[in-house]
Design a protein around this motif. Sequence first.
Motif, PDB file in Angstrom:
ATOM      1  N   VAL A  27       0.863  -1.182   0.000  1.00  0.00           N
ATOM      2  CA  VAL A  27       0.000   0.000   0.000  1.00  0.00           C
ATOM      3  C   VAL A  27       0.893   1.223   0.000  1.00  0.00           C
ATOM      4  CG1 VAL A  27      -1.837   1.221   1.198  1.00  0.00           C
ATOM      5  CG2 VAL A  27      -1.750  -1.281   1.281  1.00  0.00           C
ATOM      6  N   LYS A  28       0.725   2.072  -1.007  1.00  0.00           N
ATOM      7  CA  LYS A  28       1.560   3.259  -1.133  1.00  0.00           C
ATOM      8  C   LYS A  28       1.376   4.176   0.066  1.00  0.00           C
ATOM      9  CE  LYS A  28       1.522   3.205  -6.156  1.00  0.00           C
ATOM     10  NZ  LYS A  28       1.117   3.955  -7.361  1.00  0.00           N
ATOM     11  N   VAL A  29       2.490   4.624   0.619  1.00  0.00           N
ATOM     12  CA  VAL A  29       2.497   5.479   1.803  1.00  0.00           C
ATOM     13  C   VAL A  29       2.269   6.929   1.376  1.00  0.00           C
ATOM     14  CG1 VAL A  29       3.952   6.367   3.657  1.00  0.00           C
ATOM     15  CG2 VAL A  29       4.037   3.951   3.070  1.00  0.00           C
ATOM     16  N   SER A  30       1.389   7.587   2.103  1.00  0.00           N
ATOM     17  CA  SER A  30       1.155   9.007   1.900  1.00  0.00           C
ATOM     18  C   SER A  30       0.513   9.577   3.156  1.00  0.00           C
ATOM     19  CB  SER A  30       0.230   9.243   0.700  1.00  0.00           C
ATOM     20  OG  SER A  30      -1.077   8.834   0.996  1.00  0.00           O
ATOM     21  N   LYS A  31       0.477  10.876   3.237  1.00  0.00           N
ATOM     22  CA  LYS A  31      -0.179  11.531   4.371  1.00  0.00           C
ATOM     23  C   LYS A  31      -1.654  11.141   4.408  1.00  0.00           C
ATOM     24  CE  LYS A  31      -1.345  15.999   4.526  1.00  0.00           C
ATOM     25  NZ  LYS A  31      -1.171  17.453   4.520  1.00  0.00           N
ATOM     26  N   ARG A  32      -2.241  10.991   3.233  1.00  0.00           N
ATOM     27  CA  ARG A  32      -3.656  10.634   3.164  1.00  0.00           C
ATOM     28  C   ARG A  32      -3.916   9.223   3.678  1.00  0.00           C
ATOM     29  NH1 ARG A  32      -4.814  12.581  -2.838  1.00  0.00           N
ATOM     30  NH2 ARG A  32      -2.586  12.299  -2.986  1.00  0.00           N
ATOM     31  N   LEU A  33      -2.955   8.313   3.496  1.00  0.00           N
ATOM     32  CA  LEU A  33      -3.114   6.953   4.030  1.00  0.00           C
ATOM     33  C   LEU A  33      -3.181   6.998   5.545  1.00  0.00           C
ATOM     34  CD1 LEU A  33      -3.185   3.861   3.850  1.00  0.00           C
ATOM     35  CD2 LEU A  33      -0.687   3.912   3.848  1.00  0.00           C
ATOM     36  N   VAL A  34      -2.296   7.759   6.162  1.00  0.00           N
ATOM     37  CA  VAL A  34      -2.299   7.888   7.622  1.00  0.00           C
ATOM     38  C   VAL A  34      -3.648   8.428   8.088  1.00  0.00           C
ATOM     39  CG1 VAL A  34      -1.245   9.063   9.585  1.00  0.00           C
ATOM     40  CG2 VAL A  34       0.188   8.193   7.745  1.00  0.00           C
ATOM     41  N   MET A  35      -4.142   9.463   7.417  1.00  0.00           N
ATOM     42  CA  MET A  35      -5.435  10.053   7.794  1.00  0.00           C
ATOM     43  C   MET A  35      -6.564   9.040   7.618  1.00  0.00           C
ATOM     44  SD  MET A  35      -4.824  13.835   6.132  1.00  0.00           S
ATOM     45  CE  MET A  35      -6.544  14.254   6.168  1.00  0.00           C
ATOM     46  N   ALA A  36      -6.529   8.279   6.524  1.00  0.00           N
ATOM     47  CA  ALA A  36      -7.579   7.286   6.269  1.00  0.00           C
ATOM     48  C   ALA A  36      -7.573   6.204   7.340  1.00  0.00           C
ATOM     49  CB  ALA A  36      -7.394   6.666   4.882  1.00  0.00           C
ATOM     50  N   MET A  37      -6.363   5.745   7.741  1.00  0.00           N
ATOM     51  CA  MET A  37      -6.272   4.720   8.782  1.00  0.00           C
ATOM     52  C   MET A  37      -6.797   5.253  10.111  1.00  0.00           C
ATOM     53  SD  MET A  37      -2.575   2.945   7.932  1.00  0.00           S
ATOM     54  CE  MET A  37      -2.539   1.980   9.440  1.00  0.00           C
ATOM     55  N   GLU A  38      -6.445   6.496  10.445  1.00  0.00           N
ATOM     56  CA  GLU A  38      -6.915   7.083  11.701  1.00  0.00           C
ATOM     57  C   GLU A  38      -8.424   7.270  11.684  1.00  0.00           C
ATOM     58  OE1 GLU A  38      -4.646  10.655  12.084  1.00  0.00           O
ATOM     59  OE2 GLU A  38      -2.864   9.587  12.807  1.00  0.00           O
ATOM     60  N   ASP A  39      -8.958   7.765  10.565  1.00  0.00           N
ATOM     61  CA  ASP A  39     -10.402   7.956  10.451  1.00  0.00           C
ATOM     62  C   ASP A  39     -11.140   6.630  10.529  1.00  0.00           C
ATOM     63  OD1 ASP A  39     -10.047  10.657  10.252  1.00  0.00           O
ATOM     64  OD2 ASP A  39     -10.390  10.753   8.080  1.00  0.00           O
ATOM     65  N   TYR A  40     -10.592   5.595   9.873  1.00  0.00           N
ATOM     66  CA  TYR A  40     -11.235   4.290   9.894  1.00  0.00           C
ATOM     67  C   TYR A  40     -11.232   3.719  11.301  1.00  0.00           C
ATOM     68  CZ  TYR A  40     -12.437  -0.511   8.918  1.00  0.00           C
ATOM     69  OH  TYR A  40     -13.055  -1.735   8.921  1.00  0.00           O
ATOM     70  N   ASP A  41     -10.102   3.838  11.981  1.00  0.00           N
ATOM     71  CA  ASP A  41      -9.991   3.318  13.342  1.00  0.00           C
ATOM     72  C   ASP A  41     -10.948   4.051  14.265  1.00  0.00           C
ATOM     73  OD1 ASP A  41      -8.958   1.595  15.277  1.00  0.00           O
ATOM     74  OD2 ASP A  41      -7.466   3.059  15.922  1.00  0.00           O
ATOM     75  N   ASP A  42     -11.054   5.375  14.139  1.00  0.00           N
ATOM     76  CA  ASP A  42     -11.969   6.151  14.964  1.00  0.00           C
ATOM     77  C   ASP A  42     -13.415   5.774  14.693  1.00  0.00           C
ATOM     78  OD1 ASP A  42      -9.845   7.471  16.091  1.00  0.00           O
ATOM     79  OD2 ASP A  42     -10.054   9.276  14.853  1.00  0.00           O
ATOM     80  N   SER A  43     -13.787   5.633  13.416  1.00  0.00           N
ATOM     81  CA  SER A  43     -15.176   5.299  13.093  1.00  0.00           C
ATOM     82  C   SER A  43     -15.496   3.881  13.519  1.00  0.00           C
ATOM     83  CB  SER A  43     -15.442   5.482  11.597  1.00  0.00           C
ATOM     84  OG  SER A  43     -14.738   4.514  10.841  1.00  0.00           O
ATOM     85  N   ASP A  44     -14.503   2.986  13.482  1.00  0.00           N
ATOM     86  CA  ASP A  44     -14.706   1.613  13.909  1.00  0.00           C
ATOM     87  C   ASP A  44     -14.961   1.551  15.409  1.00  0.00           C
ATOM     88  OD1 ASP A  44     -14.841  -1.165  13.345  1.00  0.00           O
ATOM     89  OD2 ASP A  44     -12.816  -1.435  14.135  1.00  0.00           O
ATOM     90  N   ASN A  45     -14.248   2.367  16.170  1.00  0.00           N
ATOM     91  CA  ASN A  45     -14.438   2.402  17.621  1.00  0.00           C
ATOM     92  C   ASN A  45     -15.743   3.079  17.996  1.00  0.00           C
ATOM     93  OD1 ASN A  45     -12.015   1.134  18.094  1.00  0.00           O
ATOM     94  ND2 ASN A  45     -10.878   3.046  18.321  1.00  0.00           N
ATOM     95  N   ASP A  46     -16.185   4.053  17.217  1.00  0.00           N
ATOM     96  CA  ASP A  46     -17.404   4.789  17.520  1.00  0.00           C
ATOM     97  C   ASP A  46     -18.667   3.999  17.196  1.00  0.00           C
ATOM     98  OD1 ASP A  46     -15.855   6.882  18.364  1.00  0.00           O
ATOM     99  OD2 ASP A  46     -16.068   8.038  16.515  1.00  0.00           O
ATOM    100  N   SER A  47     -18.636   3.211  16.132  1.00  0.00           N
ATOM    101  CA  SER A  47     -19.852   2.497  15.738  1.00  0.00           C
ATOM    102  C   SER A  47     -19.911   1.151  16.428  1.00  0.00           C
ATOM    103  CB  SER A  47     -19.896   2.318  14.216  1.00  0.00           C
ATOM    104  OG  SER A  47     -18.950   1.365  13.810  1.00  0.00           O
ATOM    105  N   GLY A  48     -21.061   0.819  16.928  1.00  0.00           N
ATOM    106  CA  GLY A  48     -21.235  -0.453  17.601  1.00  0.00           C
ATOM    107  C   GLY A  48     -21.735  -1.523  16.674  1.00  0.00           C
ATOM    108  N   SER A  49     -21.898  -1.220  15.391  1.00  0.00           N
ATOM    109  CA  SER A  49     -22.438  -2.198  14.460  1.00  0.00           C
ATOM    110  C   SER A  49     -21.331  -2.782  13.611  1.00  0.00           C
ATOM    111  CB  SER A  49     -23.483  -1.543  13.551  1.00  0.00           C
ATOM    112  OG  SER A  49     -22.861  -0.626  12.680  1.00  0.00           O
ATOM    113  N   ASP A  50     -21.633  -3.918  12.989  1.00  0.00           N
ATOM    114  CA  ASP A  50     -20.682  -4.586  12.111  1.00  0.00           C
ATOM    115  C   ASP A  50     -20.926  -4.230  10.652  1.00  0.00           C
ATOM    116  OD1 ASP A  50     -19.426  -5.847  14.190  1.00  0.00           O
ATOM    117  OD2 ASP A  50     -20.708  -7.624  14.102  1.00  0.00           O
ATOM    118  N   GLU A  51     -21.811  -3.270  10.395  1.00  0.00           N
ATOM    119  CA  GLU A  51     -22.101  -2.890   9.027  1.00  0.00           C
ATOM    120  C   GLU A  51     -20.879  -2.256   8.397  1.00  0.00           C
ATOM    121  OE1 GLU A  51     -25.496  -0.389   8.563  1.00  0.00           O
ATOM    122  OE2 GLU A  51     -26.601  -1.428  10.098  1.00  0.00           O
ATOM    123  N   GLU A  52     -20.726  -2.502   7.077  1.00  0.00           N
ATOM    124  CA  GLU A  52     -19.624  -1.860   6.371  1.00  0.00           C
ATOM    125  C   GLU A  52     -20.002  -0.418   6.099  1.00  0.00           C
ATOM    126  OE1 GLU A  52     -17.497  -3.328   3.233  1.00  0.00           O
ATOM    127  OE2 GLU A  52     -17.371  -5.366   3.953  1.00  0.00           O
TER     128      GLU A  52
END
Length: 104
Positions: A65-90
């Motif tokens: 996976v190509k490294v970029s500032k946007r990748l870091v932001m996407a991983m952080e956003d995904y991790d935050d949204s995963d922790n915030d949502s209690g559902s398994d929906e994609e």
Amino acid sequence: MKNRQTVALKRVIVDYKKLDNHMLNLLVEKFPDGYDDDDIVTYRNANNEVVECIEVRTEDTAYLVKVSKRLVMAMEDYDDSDNDSGSDEETSLDTDGLESSEEE
């Protein structure tokens, strides 16, 4: 001497824009605290440009996976949204907001 079968993994280079939620989940699981210089794989592409990637593997594929500032932001956003949502929906990743924020 051990009798080992060598499994040839399919190798895929992916830009962060093309990551789906499954791949983002694998990245966040492998690098829960982010990645550092030791995790980065560097190579030169066909245009002799240096490309930096991080590797994540599935059973049959090795993804770079190509490294970029946007990748870091996407991983952080995904991790935050995963922790915030209690559902398994994609949920879909909003890459439009990430692209416009880097241009500013």
